[in-house]
Motif scaffolding. Sequence first.
Motif: not given
Length: 190
Positions: A77-85, A96-98, A106-110, A134-141
């Motif tokens: 989850e992100n810092a606001k407890d939303f699940p990450l995909y 590839a998400v645009s 929305p992308a997780l940006v930091s 990214t987590y283990n190379g996977h972009f997070l959303y």
Amino acid sequence: MYHSRRALISGAIALTSFFAIGAGAAAGAAPSHASPGSGAQSVAVKKPSIHLESAVKAATVHTAVALVGEKSESILENAKDFPLYYFEGDTAKKSAVSGGLAQLWPALVSAKPTVTGTKGKLSSVKEASGRQVTYNGHFLYTFVDDMPGQVTGQGVSNFFVVAPGIKTIGGAKKASVPAPTTSSSSGYGY
């Protein structure tokens, strides 16, 4: 009467000073101290508590347990407890998400992401949306229809919840997608 009026004016000045100092402290300004004998009182401003400082420094990504489908699973989850995909169409170097898809996911940006509760590799890659995590190379959303701790986007548009043990993007087998079938009834294979 003279003493009452003087006490009332002194009290009003002290109260005004108190609110002015409080407003300045709330805005981050250093408190001003009145000179001795001016009749105004000084107010000490406390530093933020350690609890507040640790909340500000909260991890960008953490582990949690959530209901995915009908099964309780460990997810990120992100810092606001939303699940990450993650999105199946991404590569380790490019999201590839645009467009409209990026508005729903929305992308997780930091610039300097942090993680707690797992030993996976977290990094930041420069993308059009900013420094995307990214987590283990996977972009997070995240998904716009989710609520904190609630997973509703599993499998939607080829997005899947990220588990702490997800394999590095180059090391996991991708699900094969069957080739489209052709049919004489339509050009879309339906």
